[in-house]
Design an enzyme around this catalytic site. Structure first.
Site, mmCIF file in Angstrom:
data_model
loop_
_atom_site.group_PDB
_atom_site.id
_atom_site.type_symbol
_atom_site.label_atom_id
_atom_site.label_comp_id
_atom_site.label_asym_id
_atom_site.label_seq_id
_atom_site.Cartn_x
_atom_site.Cartn_y
_atom_site.Cartn_z
ATOM 1 N N GLN A 1 -91.775 7.783 23.831
ATOM 2 C CA GLN A 1 -91.322 6.435 24.195
ATOM 3 C C GLN A 1 -90.021 6.074 24.256
ATOM 4 O O GLN A 1 -89.613 4.979 24.785
ATOM 5 C CB GLN A 1 -92.161 5.377 23.506
ATOM 6 C CG GLN A 1 -93.619 5.404 23.395
ATOM 7 C CD GLN A 1 -94.198 5.197 24.527
ATOM 8 O OE1 GLN A 1 -93.875 4.482 25.480
ATOM 9 N NE2 GLN A 1 -95.277 6.070 25.190
ATOM 10 N N ASN A 2 -89.309 6.934 23.887
ATOM 11 C CA ASN A 2 -87.612 6.826 23.627
ATOM 12 C C ASN A 2 -87.375 6.927 25.448
ATOM 13 O O ASN A 2 -87.792 7.706 26.167
ATOM 14 C CB ASN A 2 -87.129 7.943 22.880
ATOM 15 C CG ASN A 2 -85.643 7.474 22.902
ATOM 16 O OD1 ASN A 2 -84.851 7.461 23.827
ATOM 17 N ND2 ASN A 2 -85.241 7.432 21.640
ATOM 18 N N GLN A 3 -86.349 6.051 25.632
ATOM 19 C CA GLN A 3 -86.080 6.048 27.097
ATOM 20 C C GLN A 3 -84.780 6.766 27.431
ATOM 21 O O GLN A 3 -84.197 6.566 28.380
ATOM 22 C CB GLN A 3 -85.875 4.613 27.530
ATOM 23 C CG GLN A 3 -87.071 3.556 27.257
ATOM 24 C CD GLN A 3 -88.190 3.733 28.422
ATOM 25 O OE1 GLN A 3 -87.573 4.333 29.421
ATOM 26 N NE2 GLN A 3 -89.314 3.775 28.037
ATOM 27 N N PHE A 4 -84.377 7.466 26.480
ATOM 28 C CA PHE A 4 -83.067 8.203 26.701
ATOM 29 C C PHE A 4 -83.083 9.066 28.060
ATOM 30 O O PHE A 4 -82.092 9.018 28.743
ATOM 31 C CB PHE A 4 -82.897 9.358 25.343
ATOM 32 C CG PHE A 4 -81.611 10.072 25.729
ATOM 33 C CD1 PHE A 4 -80.338 9.498 25.330
ATOM 34 C CD2 PHE A 4 -81.787 11.308 26.230
ATOM 35 C CE1 PHE A 4 -79.099 10.235 25.697
ATOM 36 C CE2 PHE A 4 -80.599 12.023 26.549
ATOM 37 C CZ PHE A 4 -79.215 11.580 26.007
ATOM 38 N N SER B 1 -81.774 3.400 23.184
ATOM 39 C CA SER B 1 -82.845 3.890 23.958
ATOM 40 C C SER B 1 -84.277 3.904 23.316
ATOM 41 O O SER B 1 -85.435 4.498 23.838
ATOM 42 C CB SER B 1 -82.509 5.486 24.600
ATOM 43 O OG SER B 1 -82.481 6.240 23.486
#
Length: 164
Positions: free
Chosen positions: A39-42, A140
């Site tokens: 789920q991290n948007q990095f 993020s």
């Protein structure tokens, strides 16, 4: 409680933008990869920044290759800390990473970007005299939901000026 440690810096002499987080979270530590939480948007944010929208769907090694090609390095402001779970608010007994030493090895570096408020608060103190632009980014992390993804993307896109 066990001490958690950052990964080795992912940076090279052609790095123009260095993105610094705080300390890897549980999912990243378990996978031994930067920004491994699904789920991290990095990877989506960086992919948009470098014109590689598919970046998040690539194998990890291909993601790293894309960072190298784009001139982007990754590391953390903390070398280690005691932290139950993954939230920055739980960080205790922090040991800072040797950021000035790393930056001295990056002759092409134009900007250091902090991924989130904790990274910015710590990193700005450590790099107050650095001869590069310091940029605060919205985190993020999936834990930072106060800002819509579209606004995060807009802010992250501002780093493009340092890559050309």
């Amino acid at each position: 409680m066990t001490r958690k440690s950052a990964f080795a810096p992912f940076a090279f002499p052609d790095t123009r933008v260095l993105i610094l987080g705080s300390l890897p979270g549980e999912a990243s530590l378990k996978a031994a990869r930067y920004y491994a939480h699904p789920q991290n948007q990095f990877w989506r944010l960086v992919g948009g920044m470098i014109g590689r929208e598919e970046l998040a769907s690539l194998d990890y090694e291909d993601r790293l290759s894309a960072l190298i090609t784009a001139g982007i390095g990754v590391w953390d402001v903390l070398a280690s800390a005691v932290r139950p779970g993954s939230l920055d608010a739980a960080i205790r007994e922090a040991e800072h990473a040797p950021l000035t030493e790393l930056i001295a090895t990056l002759p092409q570096l134009r900007a250091v970007a902090f991924n989130g408020a904790t990274a910015a608060r710590i990193g700005r103190k450590l790099l107050a005299d650095a001869p590069v632009e310091l940029v605060d980014l919205p985190s993020s992390s999936p834990a930072y939901a106060a800002m819509p993804l579209a606004e995060k993307r807009r802010r992250w896109l501002e780093l493009r000026e340092f890559l050309s």
